[in-house]
Design an enzyme around this catalytic site. Sequence first.
Site, mmCIF file in Angstrom:
data_model
loop_
_atom_site.group_PDB
_atom_site.id
_atom_site.type_symbol
_atom_site.label_atom_id
_atom_site.label_comp_id
_atom_site.label_asym_id
_atom_site.label_seq_id
_atom_site.Cartn_x
_atom_site.Cartn_y
_atom_site.Cartn_z
ATOM 1 N N TYR A 1 60.229 17.989 46.273
ATOM 2 C CA TYR A 1 61.263 19.030 46.299
ATOM 3 C C TYR A 1 60.998 20.134 47.303
ATOM 4 O O TYR A 1 61.811 21.018 47.475
ATOM 5 C CB TYR A 1 61.435 19.584 44.882
ATOM 6 C CG TYR A 1 61.674 18.459 43.906
ATOM 7 C CD1 TYR A 1 60.658 17.988 43.069
ATOM 8 C CD2 TYR A 1 62.883 17.773 43.906
ATOM 9 C CE1 TYR A 1 60.859 16.910 42.231
ATOM 10 C CE2 TYR A 1 63.095 16.687 43.069
ATOM 11 C CZ TYR A 1 62.085 16.257 42.237
ATOM 12 O OH TYR A 1 62.278 15.170 41.419
ATOM 13 N N HIS B 1 54.731 13.587 38.378
ATOM 14 C CA HIS B 1 55.150 13.491 36.964
ATOM 15 C C HIS B 1 54.819 12.100 36.427
ATOM 16 O O HIS B 1 54.780 11.129 37.174
ATOM 17 C CB HIS B 1 56.664 13.699 36.852
ATOM 18 C CG HIS B 1 57.142 15.035 37.298
ATOM 19 N ND1 HIS B 1 57.613 15.258 38.579
ATOM 20 C CD2 HIS B 1 57.206 16.223 36.660
ATOM 21 C CE1 HIS B 1 57.972 16.530 38.705
ATOM 22 N NE2 HIS B 1 57.720 17.143 37.570
ATOM 23 N N HIS C 1 61.590 8.145 35.317
ATOM 24 C CA HIS C 1 61.644 8.730 33.968
ATOM 25 C C HIS C 1 62.696 8.067 33.087
ATOM 26 O O HIS C 1 62.671 8.234 31.868
ATOM 27 C CB HIS C 1 61.958 10.228 34.050
ATOM 28 C CG HIS C 1 60.921 11.027 34.766
ATOM 29 N ND1 HIS C 1 59.597 11.072 34.378
ATOM 30 C CD2 HIS C 1 61.000 11.797 35.889
ATOM 31 C CE1 HIS C 1 58.915 11.841 35.219
ATOM 32 N NE2 HIS C 1 59.727 12.292 36.140
ATOM 33 N N ASP D 1 53.752 9.960 42.204
ATOM 34 C CA ASP D 1 54.565 11.145 41.912
ATOM 35 C C ASP D 1 53.746 12.058 40.982
ATOM 36 O O ASP D 1 52.868 11.591 40.265
ATOM 37 C CB ASP D 1 55.843 10.674 41.182
ATOM 38 C CG ASP D 1 56.839 11.792 40.957
ATOM 39 O OD1 ASP D 1 57.838 11.852 41.665
ATOM 40 O OD2 ASP D 1 56.584 12.625 40.052
ATOM 41 N N ASP E 1 56.339 15.017 45.166
ATOM 42 C CA ASP E 1 56.137 16.323 44.517
ATOM 43 C C ASP E 1 54.657 16.512 44.186
ATOM 44 O O ASP E 1 54.258 17.534 43.640
ATOM 45 C CB ASP E 1 57.017 16.453 43.258
ATOM 46 C CG ASP E 1 57.029 15.186 42.411
ATOM 47 O OD1 ASP E 1 57.932 15.053 41.559
ATOM 48 O OD2 ASP E 1 56.139 14.325 42.602
ATOM 49 N N ASP F 1 66.718 17.192 30.764
ATOM 50 C CA ASP F 1 66.521 17.523 32.173
ATOM 51 C C ASP F 1 67.186 16.548 33.126
ATOM 52 O O ASP F 1 66.578 16.083 34.082
ATOM 53 C CB ASP F 1 65.017 17.598 32.460
ATOM 54 C CG ASP F 1 64.363 18.633 31.558
ATOM 55 O OD1 ASP F 1 64.564 19.817 31.812
ATOM 56 O OD2 ASP F 1 63.756 18.212 30.572
#
Length: 578
Positions: A290, A159, A120, A157, A250, A77
């Site tokens: 986003y 994630h 990430h 965040d 996000d 990704d």
Amino acid sequence: SRFCSPACKIEVPERLTVSHEALVRTGLAARCVSIAVREATDEEILLVHSEEYLEAVKKTPYMTLEDLMAFTQQYGDVYFHPNIYHCAKLAVGATLQLVDSVMTGRVRNGIALVRPPGHHSQKSAASGFCIFNNVAIGARYAMQKYGAKRVLIVDWDVHHGQGVQYCFEDDPNVLYFSWHRYEHQNFWPNLRESDYDSVGKEKGAGFNINVPWNKVGMENSDYLAVFFHVLLPVAYEFCPDLVLVSAGFDSAIGDPEGKMCATPDIFAHLTHLLMNLAGGKLCAVLEGGYNLTSLAQSVCQTVQTLLGDPAPLPADLGGPCESVLKSIHCVRSAHKQYWSSDLPASELSAKSLKVAEQKTGNEPEAQEQRSPEEIVWPEPPKRLCPPVRTAVALPEGVACPDACKRCSSAEAPSSLYSLSLHVLCECVCAGSVCRITVSLYILVCVIVCRAVHVLICVCVCVCVCVCVCLAPQGCSDVAGFMQAVLGLLLPLGYEYNPGLVLLVRMPGSGVCESVWQQLAGLLQGLAQGHTLVLMQVRGPVWVKYSPVNWWMCIQDQNWQLCKCTNSCYQQAEYIRYS
Ligand SMILES: NCCCNCCCCCC(=O)CS
Ligand SMILES: [Zn+2]
């Protein structure tokens, strides 16, 4: 034409332009100091990444399209554009420029609006739109260049920043906290080690905190409950020299990735609650986010709080949902052995964390069915940015600070009680206050509040229980005191959502200066900062009342009120007169 994996539809340049344009439009940008960006050096990138990874990324600007695609396929990704290496170096460089500015004291705090994000990416791998780990490099850089001993990284965040976790999991000097959409490992990056039982390894055990969201649709009260009952007690005990925020938005409402329901103004409170740590040294670094509308609003809410403006009223908070209570319970149990400030998990009973009726299952699905564009939410409330005005109660013979004009009130209040009643009534009858939360020490002045209304007494009885369990230990039990403030007073205060916080410190209350200032600072997240602090101490002390920032210099029982122009004090602090 540029090949485009599905990822590049959301991690787009407009994320930065809409955020910056919103800061300019709201006048916030003009109140900020702009810091120049620069490219990170190889040495700085190598603080976290391996040489072979850096050398490989260095080649991407010169790769043919098929080589670029092959290179990209080996990671998850991400997309490699010929220009992304340059952008990734700027993202790291901007982060380090911010760390420089905060660690040297040029600014108190700040935000780096960067892309690509970083949390990430790993030692030898890109992942989830991330190339270099901006925040992890920032932490290592602060420790190496400025001797920072303990760095707290808060990742709000949506994630899991697995790259940050891997980087510091055996390092007790970096406390990494992340909440993230998890859904029992069914959400990206689908890692077993993103769950609450990953607490860190070896010497780092206890310094990695994962809070999994096992449902979507989390709301403001869920976020605050995790801050009050998981992050803040540990963060205060960790006592960092620097706070880095992996500020991904996000996790805000309307985001296609997060599918959460927390509104942008919640970031004003999350930021405020972190600003009392590390002497205010806080660097926020953009990660995800986003939905261009909620991203811009969330960035503005964060920046306005960094600038010191009072946070908006925490609108109609419910209690945390059942799923969050379970996550909180699990993560506190997993960490109980590492943190002394941690009340036994059982203490965190439903009573103190009012258990909201289970969120009806259909909401999130409804969210899922509506496309992100269709999700609407109210504009964040207009926030006070009060001019700093002051009022000084001066004893006889003490000259007013410059530019003050003495306007003593009709009857010079003869005592603490009558003064606070006097000011209280002024607030209440000014209509600027609809409800009042009495804080820890007001119970001694409960006679003051009798004249206000019965709601107070409800709150006072709660504060009485807190004060009783605290007073005997006095200042020595700082952890216990902070635990009670974070785990009981703040959750209740936020849910009660007062119009004014009255904080009275009586001699002999046994709470030391630093804890007192923490308490006053934290409570300013309530009531849009309307805080009246009354201290009765030997010798004159200046205290602060905001947003009109009434300063009261108190000596013994002799009080007089006079208003000063806002030219006297730019940044309301406590000033102790000799
Ligand atoms: N393979 C199935 C879909 C996976 N989507 C991955 C999205 C990565 C998002 C990373 C991000 O937002 C950084 S903050
Ligand atoms: Zn994210």
